[in-house]
Design a protein around this motif. Structure first.
Motif, PDB file in Angstrom:
ATOM      1  N   SER A   1     -12.981 -63.270  41.407  1.00 52.44           N
ATOM      2  CA  SER A   1     -12.765 -63.950  42.165  1.00 52.44           C
ATOM      3  C   SER A   1     -12.754 -63.370  43.589  1.00 52.44           C
ATOM      4  O   SER A   1     -11.056 -62.612  43.219  1.00 52.44           O
ATOM      5  N   PRO A   2     -13.314 -64.062  44.345  1.00 48.10           N
ATOM      6  CA  PRO A   2     -12.668 -63.374  46.384  1.00 48.10           C
ATOM      7  C   PRO A   2     -11.388 -64.016  46.397  1.00 48.10           C
ATOM      8  O   PRO A   2     -10.424 -64.048  47.702  1.00 48.10           O
ATOM      9  N   LEU A   3     -10.843 -65.467  45.670  1.00 47.66           N
ATOM     10  CA  LEU A   3      -9.563 -65.779  46.204  1.00 47.66           C
ATOM     11  C   LEU A   3      -8.395 -64.456  45.778  1.00 47.66           C
ATOM     12  O   LEU A   3      -7.657 -64.986  46.285  1.00 47.66           O
ATOM     13  N   VAL A   4      -8.549 -64.208  44.872  1.00 55.48           N
ATOM     14  CA  VAL A   4      -7.654 -63.152  44.050  1.00 55.48           C
ATOM     15  C   VAL A   4      -7.124 -62.404  45.145  1.00 55.48           C
ATOM     16  O   VAL A   4      -6.939 -61.765  45.504  1.00 55.48           O
ATOM     17  N   LEU A   5      -8.997 -61.208  45.533  1.00 53.36           N
ATOM     18  CA  LEU A   5      -8.963 -59.892  46.277  1.00 53.36           C
ATOM     19  C   LEU A   5      -7.918 -60.999  47.639  1.00 53.36           C
ATOM     20  O   LEU A   5      -7.889 -60.010  48.041  1.00 53.36           O
ATOM     21  N   THR A   6      -8.490 -61.983  48.446  1.00 56.04           N
ATOM     22  CA  THR A   6      -8.060 -62.327  49.690  1.00 56.04           C
ATOM     23  C   THR A   6      -6.513 -62.166  49.620  1.00 56.04           C
ATOM     24  O   THR A   6      -5.824 -61.916  50.920  1.00 56.04           O
ATOM     25  N   GLY A   7      -6.502 -62.766  48.380  1.00 58.65           N
ATOM     26  CA  GLY A   7      -4.606 -63.762  48.140  1.00 58.65           C
ATOM     27  C   GLY A   7      -3.752 -61.500  48.725  1.00 58.65           C
ATOM     28  O   GLY A   7      -3.191 -61.882  49.256  1.00 58.65           O
ATOM     29  N   MET A   8      -4.930 -61.185  47.897  1.00 58.18           N
ATOM     30  CA  MET A   8      -3.621 -59.621  47.369  1.00 58.18           C
ATOM     31  C   MET A   8      -3.839 -58.941  48.416  1.00 58.18           C
ATOM     32  O   MET A   8      -3.036 -58.150  49.247  1.00 58.18           O
ATOM     33  N   LYS A   9      -4.893 -58.862  49.654  1.00 58.10           N
ATOM     34  CA  LYS A   9      -4.675 -58.288  50.461  1.00 58.10           C
ATOM     35  C   LYS A   9      -4.798 -58.967  52.128  1.00 58.10           C
ATOM     36  O   LYS A   9      -3.470 -57.812  52.945  1.00 58.10           O
ATOM     37  N   GLU A  10      -4.039 -60.126  51.968  1.00 61.08           N
ATOM     38  CA  GLU A  10      -4.255 -60.841  52.935  1.00 61.08           C
ATOM     39  C   GLU A  10      -1.892 -60.845  52.521  1.00 61.08           C
ATOM     40  O   GLU A  10      -1.254 -60.014  53.537  1.00 61.08           O
ATOM     41  N   LEU A  11      -1.542 -59.990  51.424  1.00 63.32           N
ATOM     42  CA  LEU A  11       0.359 -59.992  51.269  1.00 63.32           C
ATOM     43  C   LEU A  11       0.101 -58.264  51.173  1.00 63.32           C
ATOM     44  O   LEU A  11       1.291 -57.821  52.090  1.00 63.32           O
ATOM     45  N   PHE A  12      -0.657 -57.341  50.645  1.00 66.32           N
ATOM     46  CA  PHE A  12      -0.515 -55.941  50.792  1.00 66.32           C
ATOM     47  C   PHE A  12      -1.324 -54.744  51.766  1.00 66.32           C
ATOM     48  O   PHE A  12      -1.233 -53.977  51.279  1.00 66.32           O
ATOM     49  N   GLY A  13      -2.006 -55.575  52.302  1.00 72.19           N
ATOM     50  CA  GLY A  13      -2.990 -55.287  53.311  1.00 72.19           C
ATOM     51  C   GLY A  13      -3.415 -53.861  52.242  1.00 72.19           C
ATOM     52  O   GLY A  13      -3.820 -53.611  51.497  1.00 72.19           O
ATOM     53  N   ASP A  14      -2.834 -52.016  53.011  1.00 70.85           N
ATOM     54  CA  ASP A  14      -3.644 -51.404  52.440  1.00 70.85           C
ATOM     55  C   ASP A  14      -2.910 -50.738  51.584  1.00 70.85           C
ATOM     56  O   ASP A  14      -3.466 -49.714  51.007  1.00 70.85           O
ATOM     57  N   GLU A  15      -2.000 -51.889  51.047  1.00 70.44           N
ATOM     58  CA  GLU A  15      -1.601 -50.816  49.955  1.00 70.44           C
ATOM     59  C   GLU A  15      -2.078 -52.536  49.002  1.00 70.44           C
ATOM     60  O   GLU A  15      -1.487 -51.721  47.266  1.00 70.44           O
ATOM     61  N   PHE A  16      -3.021 -52.170  49.041  1.00 72.41           N
ATOM     62  CA  PHE A  16      -3.848 -52.601  47.520  1.00 72.41           C
ATOM     63  C   PHE A  16      -5.382 -52.389  47.672  1.00 72.41           C
ATOM     64  O   PHE A  16      -6.166 -51.831  48.715  1.00 72.41           O
ATOM     65  N   GLN A  17      -6.039 -51.711  46.836  1.00 72.88           N
ATOM     66  CA  GLN A  17      -6.886 -51.628  46.472  1.00 72.88           C
ATOM     67  C   GLN A  17      -8.302 -52.018  45.949  1.00 72.88           C
ATOM     68  O   GLN A  17      -7.398 -52.837  44.713  1.00 72.88           O
TER      69      GLN A  17
END
Length: 645
Positions: free
Chosen positions: A354-370
């Motif tokens: 899901s790109p929605l999971v990834l975009t949500g994680m990136k939006e909240l965590f930024g570089d702290e998500f890989q």
């Protein structure tokens, strides 16, 4: 504390040679890791390898993980079917570490390879000694792990180690229990010193979570027996359910012990100790809501064996295959990242399509998500995710239609200087404009100064579209009031407005309400703008063709059954001489393909809502004599909105 540091796979499934160094923040906390890739790229294989190592560690000190013996059955089978094609050997090497930076290694050998070759292939990272290795038959597959077991008991008892596979599922409230095989496991209050009582593989956890949640809520209610840690847990549980339901006022409610369920969900009635019930049981949650709730309840429950000073101190490793399983867009993109954020010291490793999971994680965590793409192991960004492009293509097609309509609305709004009514149906404005003209002539609404969004014929409208426009327009300051009028035929939209006293205030001068139900439509389920007229008026024939509007209970599909194929043939819609009274309260006005409805003589009998609206607007013949009294309630509501400061 035990975290995964490195994974090396050789000839293992789709991985010819794979090295992954797990990401950590500068403060030492693990970064959440998302695994992406096409089906068959190795996401589940990688997660199962990690789960396998954790289970072997736990099995060395607890007898209820695999079976607690040296010759136990493996969680993850190994053999030629799990090796890369046309290879005679494969292996997996996993390095874990604790707070003292001590390494705990798990190794899996599959097939035939010498010790010397193995040392070369692993880059001399293998800790197994040659003497032990050569005791095992050359062609035998085996698993090995560090033998310093004294660290494991307290680590697994106090922290959360979980693997949620893709076949996880929580049974819904409507499923008869006799058709499930799920059995409640032991509760956390009863524990043998040789048993962990916390399965690492978790496919369903509702019953155990329910019993634990009940004990937490009871402890919290009687705070004399509830510690500060219990209070902290209860508050966090409330935050979790509110995030999942996207409702900041919902709470867990304790019911009497003889109730159908001792835990329900409700909203607190201000000034009292009572609640308005939302859901009678936790089983009434949707599949996505229940799956997400039980996943995070399990993480907390597994760490509830010891008092902690802070909720953020919960540690462990949580593996989730197909993390977006059952989840709605909001749960994927907003709720899930927020819930993961509650556990900064838990190492989350999950797979997703899901790109929605990834975009949500990136939006909240930024570089702290890989994000890692398999099977290459390359670090990538959301925008380079191939499935993101496929999903975006689908979304953009829908968005193009939305943007086209939105541009049309915005252009119209700029040309209008008065407060404006925007209707759900694209011909509804004709009825309202005519009604206001007729009512004004009778002395009503003399000071009501509004305009109408007059749609062109090519504009696509409906309740979902109008809801999107309300949300969009409310994000920008509107110089004049925008009033959106919905039909009363969608339960979820009706409920949204009822919760707001009938008028929803979106913000920035945007308001909406549903058409009030007129007295002659009491108990009717589908109130569109046309239903404000009487049935006799709605059946008024068009002057030239003598065609008219038809209700859904006035027509019936007739057909023959082919004696050979048993399929329907010669099907046609026929107008009934007498309407079906049993569906009277659910009837709607036919809106599509009006040309297919015929009488017994084969004559076309129906006109469209568009033709009907034009006849009203033009005041043709008998259409000029309709009663517009039921429309007063709409303009009364519009006036009420205009009076809001």
């Amino acid at each position: 504390m035990l975290y995964l540091k490195r994974v090396i796979l050789k000839n293992n499934g789709p991985f010819e040679k794979f090295i992954l160094d797990l990401p950590f923040s500068s403060n030492g906390n693990p970064k959440p890791l998302g695994l992406i890739g096409k089906n068959g790229s190795g996401k589940s294989i990688l997660l199962s390898c990690i789960a396998d190592g954790i289970m072997e560690f736990a099995n060395s000190v607890f007898k209820d993980i695999l079976d607690g013996t040296p010759n136990h059955s493996y969680f993850r089978t190994i053999g030629f079917t799990s090796r890369t094609s046309l290879t005679n050997h494969g292996w997996a090497l996993l390095d874990f570490f604790n707070e003292k930076n001590e390494i705990y290694q798990f190794f899996e050998k599959n097939g035939i390879i010498s010790y010397e070759d193995l040392i070369k292939e692993t880059g001399e990272n293998l800790t197994i000694d040659k003497t032990h290795f050569e005791k095992i038959p050359k062609d035998e597959s085996f698993k090995y792990f560090s033998k310093n077991r004294e660290f494991f008991p307290n680590e697994f008892i106090q922290n959360s180690y979980c693997f949620f596979p893709s076949n996880r599922f929580e049974h819904p409230h409507w499923l008869n229990p006799i058709f499930t095989e799920a059995k409640a496991g032991p509760t956390i209050e009863i524990r043998d010193s040789q048993e962990l009582n916390k399965p690492i593989l978790i496919t369903s956890s509702f019953q155990n979570n329910y019993e634990w949640l009940l004990s937490v809520l009871m402890d919290f209610k009687w705070r004399s027996s509830g510690s500060q840690w219990t209070i902290t847990v209860e508050k966090k549980l409330t935050q979790i359910i509110r995030i999942i339901l996207d409702d900041p006022s919902v709470d867990f409610c304790l019911n009497p012990r003889h109730s159908a369920s001792q835990i329900s969900l409700g909203k607190h009635i201000e000034g009292t100790e009572q609640f308005t019930q939302i859901l009678p049981t936790l089983r009434n949650l949707s599949a996505g809501q229940s799956t997400l709730l039980n996943l995070f309840l399990t993480i907390i429950r597994y760490s509830d064996y010891t008092e902690r000073t802070s909720f953020e101190d919960i540690q462990g490793i949580v593996l989730i295959d197909e993390i977006d399983l059952f989840l709605h867009v909001y749960l994927q993109n907003k709720a899930l990242p927020l819930l993961i954020k509650f556990f900064p010291k838990v190492q989350f490793i999950f797979s997703t399509h899901s790109p929605l999971v990834l975009t949500g994680m990136k939006e909240l965590f930024g570089d702290e998500f890989q994000i890692i793409e398999l099977p290459t192991g390359a670090t990538c960004d959301v925008s380079s995710f191939e499935e993101f492009d496929h999903a975006c293509t689908i979304y953009l097609k829908e968005n193009e239609r939305f943007k086209k309509n939105l541009n049309y609305l915005e252009t119209k709004l700029k040309k209008i200087n008065k407060p404006i009514l925007i209707t759900e149906g694209k011909t509804d404005w004709m009825h309202l404009k005519t009604a206001l003209k007729k009512l004004t002539a009778k002395g009503y609404f003399q000071s009501l100064s509004i305009d109408f969004m007059e749609y062109d014929s090519n504009v696509e409208m409906g309740d979902n579209e109008l809801m999107k426009y309300c949300e969009y327009l409310s994000k920008l300051p509107q110089e004049k009031k925008v009033i959106c009028v919905f039909d009363r035929d969608n339960d979820s939209i009706i409920k949204k407005h009822q919760e707001n006293g009938g008028i929803k205030k979106w913000g920035n001068n945007v308001f909406s309400f549903c058409i009030p139900s007129p007295p002659h439509r009491k108990d009717y389920k589908n109130i569109s703008i046309e239903m404000l007229y009487s049935d006799d008026e709605l059946k008024t024939p068009e002057p030239e063709s003598k065609k008219r509007l038809y209700f859904t209970n006035e027509v019936k599909l007739s057909y023959e059954i082919d004696l050979i194929t048993k399929k329907k043939k010669n099907s046609e819609w026929r107008a009934l001489d007498i309407p079906e009274t049993e569906s009277e309260l659910e009837k709607k006005i036919i809106t599509e393909d009006c040309g297919k409805y015929e009488n017994s003589l084969g004559e076309k009998v129906a006109i469209s809502k568009t033709v009907f609206a034009q006849l009203i607007f033009e005041g043709a013949g008998l259409f000029n004599n309709f009663d517009f009294e039921p429309f007063r309630a709409i303009f009364d509501t519009a006036q009420e909105i205009l009076d809001i400061e």
